[in-house]
Design an enzyme around this catalytic site. Structure first.
Site, PDB file in Angstrom:
ATOM      1  N   ASP A 178     -67.493   6.463   6.370  1.00 38.02           N
ATOM      2  CA  ASP A 178     -66.275   5.938   6.998  1.00 38.02           C
ATOM      3  C   ASP A 178     -66.685   4.840   7.960  1.00 38.02           C
ATOM      4  OD1 ASP A 178     -63.559   5.732   8.079  1.00 38.02           O
ATOM      5  OD2 ASP A 178     -63.251   7.683   7.157  1.00 38.02           O
ATOM      6  N   HIS A 241     -62.227   1.404   5.438  1.00 39.14           N
ATOM      7  CA  HIS A 241     -63.033   2.458   6.091  1.00 39.14           C
ATOM      8  C   HIS A 241     -64.517   2.264   5.775  1.00 39.14           C
ATOM      9  CE1 HIS A 241     -59.847   4.871   7.873  1.00 39.14           C
ATOM     10  NE2 HIS A 241     -59.135   4.655   6.789  1.00 39.14           N
ATOM     11  N   GLU A 305     -55.733   3.004   3.568  1.00 38.42           N
ATOM     12  CA  GLU A 305     -55.721   2.205   4.790  1.00 38.42           C
ATOM     13  C   GLU A 305     -56.677   1.003   4.718  1.00 38.42           C
ATOM     14  OE1 GLU A 305     -54.456   5.436   8.114  1.00 38.42           O
ATOM     15  OE2 GLU A 305     -56.555   5.459   7.560  1.00 38.42           O
ATOM     16  N   ASP A 397     -56.749  18.805  11.832  1.00 41.28           N
ATOM     17  CA  ASP A 397     -57.218  18.224  13.094  1.00 41.28           C
ATOM     18  C   ASP A 397     -56.068  18.042  14.081  1.00 41.28           C
ATOM     19  OD1 ASP A 397     -56.356  16.251  11.207  1.00 41.28           O
ATOM     20  OD2 ASP A 397     -57.192  14.677  12.478  1.00 41.28           O
TER      21      ASP A 397
END
Ligand code: ACM
Length: 507
Positions: A178, A241, A305, A397
């Site tokens: 990432d 990412h 993304e 999370d």
């Protein structure tokens, strides 16, 4: 009344018939494994040894019997039948995977201390007599562990695999790269882990952080997980990412002259891979190594993304001018994903990708809708296989309550009930959409979860709820909570600090 009278298995089996009496495992108990059943017998032996010290030796007259039995084929690849009588324990399944699931049931039927990591000599290792017929609702039951944001050593990941297996989860999706870290060693690109494997600080604590696996560690992890019937599915993020990779190899980006650090922030980073031959070669080389280490049929290619800001701003990256002398439009992430996935397909593997709309990935992709669950329905109707991963019900999370004492996480709350009530293939979906749902998985992003203890507190007991949504066709919240009370004593024996469900607001 025996303390086993209430059978409290998680996830809930399809059918349980309690019978009177119990069976006791002792130092003389032998195990008879029929052809093809040795791996399950070995797993039971290995799992029980630390706490019980029982040898459970192989014996042709053993009273714990493991058998492959084609007659149980109707229960599918992972179904099993278990009969515990006062005389014998007989576990049968059509396939070895079913026996491995049955072993986890046996572990849960024993006193909780049987799961402990050190000897409990005083306990009687009894199982309640019963008959169980069991099979999963979904074939894909998983958890994604983000080892990119905060690295976890291989020994811990093995423990995490054990915890998945205990809940009959069968996929560990390992998020290896990432913006904040690259953990997969690639011989042709050593700086990926040397440079991309470290960052100056994280949002969690402002401290520097580093780590990477060796190839041998990953191979061992794959083998360890396979013995438990868990597939390790690697994820290499692209084209977004990718900042850690760009810190290591700036020429793979869109600003080759600019030095970038491995990212210290969290969110959507605008630095992404460029779209040129060197990048596509890089991706192919990385995937060659990834598929060497990970035998799973799927590889996750990310796909989420990816801002196009850099691609828009960089006409040189757009190729030759199109008709009329105008620059071609900037490429789309979907085109990039199509090119790279063609290589993966040529290696005999299948691509997975996150989807934000359900429409952006080529049909070859099995998609993980992470925003609106309805995107999963749309993607399924367009012919994608789907693994449900919507953030509102699978992102562990998020804090488990609004209590200010909860550890820091994403803004918002996902409580236990929110996980439990999620149906991966809701009844109102068209049968052709529901039929494309392979299953579901939890997501453990780790910008704020640094240590195993922090991870496990986020995961439990919500992962128990997710396991039940993935395995069981039955849903009964009060009964789940009741079973969970007993199940948490098992988690405690394993050293897992789980959050009490009784602090969940009443439904
Ligand atoms: C994601 O949360 N960006 C998959």
């Amino acid at each position: 009344m025996s303390r086993h009278t209430a059978i409290a298995l998680v996830p809930r089996p399809d059918s349980v018939t309690p019978l009177p009496g119990h069976f006791t495992l002792d130092a003389l108990t032998g195990v008879r494994a029929g052809p093809g059943a040795d791996a399950a017998a070995d797993l039971l032996r290995e799992a029980l040894a630390p706490a019980t010290g029982l040898p459970l030796p192989p014996r042709s007259d053993g009273r714990v019997v493991f058998l492959l039995d084609p007659a149980l084929g109707g229960l599918g690849a992972e179904g099993y039948g278990l009969t515990v009588s006062t005389e014998a324990v007989v576990l049968r399944a059509a396939r070895p995977e079913g026996l491995l699931r049955g072993v986890q049931t046996l572990r849960q039927l024993l006193p909780a201390e049987a799961l402990a990591g050190s000897t409990h000599r005083g306990s009687a290792w009894t199982l309640p007599c019963l008959r169980i017929t069991d099979r999963p609702r979904f074939a894909w039951r998983g958890a994604m562990l983000d080892v990119a944001r905060h690295f976890q050593p291989a020994a811990y990941v093995s423990r995490f695999v054990d915890l998945l297996a205990l809940h009959k989860l069968n996929v560990l999706h390992l998020h290896l790269t990432d913006d904040q870290g690259w953990r997969m060693p690639v011989a042709a690109y050593p700086r990926l882990t040397e440079v991309g494997g470290r960052r100056a600080e994280s949002a969690a604590d402002g401290l520097s952080h580093a780590g990477a696996y060796t190839r041998a560690e990953l191979a061992d992890l794959v083998a360890y997980a396979a013995r438990r019937g868990v597939a390790v599915v690697p994820e290499i993020e692209m084209p977004g990412h990718a900042r850690a990779a760009l810190a290591a190899y700036p020429h793979l980006g869109n600003r080759p002259g600019t030095r970038l650090e491995t990212w210290t922030r969290w969110g959507v980073c605008e630095n992404v891979f460029g779209v040129h031959d060197e990048v596509l070669d890089f991706c192919r080389t990385v995937l060659d190594e990834v598929t060497d280490v990970f035998p799973a049929p799927y590889v996750h290619l990310g796909g989420d993304e990816c801002p196009r800001t850099e691609w828009e701003a960089c006409p040189a990256r757009r190729g030759p001018a199109g008709a009329g002398g105008r620059a071609r439009p900037a490429p789309r992430p979907g085109r990039f994903m199509r090119t790279v996935s063609a290589h993966l397909t040529s290696l005999g593997r299948r691509p997975l990708g996150w989807t934000e709309t359900g429409t952006e990935l080529p049909a070859a992709f099995t998609v993980l809708p992470w925003r609106d669950p309805e995107h999963g329905r749309g993607a399924a109707l367009r012919g994608h296989d789907v693994i449900m991963a919507p953030f509102r019900s699978t992102y562990l999370d998020y804090p488990q309550s609004a209590d200010p004492g909860e550890p820091r996480g994403q803004d918002g709350v996902l409580d236990l009930r929110g996980v439990y009530d999620n149906d991966p293939a809701p009844a109102h979906w068209e049968p052709e959409a529901a039929g494309r749902v392979l299953g579901t998985q939890a997501q453990l992003w780790t910008e704020y979860a640094r240590t195993p203890a922090e991870l496990e507190y986020l995961a439990f007991p919500r992962l128990c709820a997710l396991a039940e949504t993935a395995w069981s066709a039955h849903r009964d919240w009060p009964a789940f909570l009741h079973r969970l009370d007993r199940h948490r004593t098992r988690l405690a024996a394993l050293g897992v600090r789980s959050r009490s469900p009784h602090t969940v607001p009443a439904p």
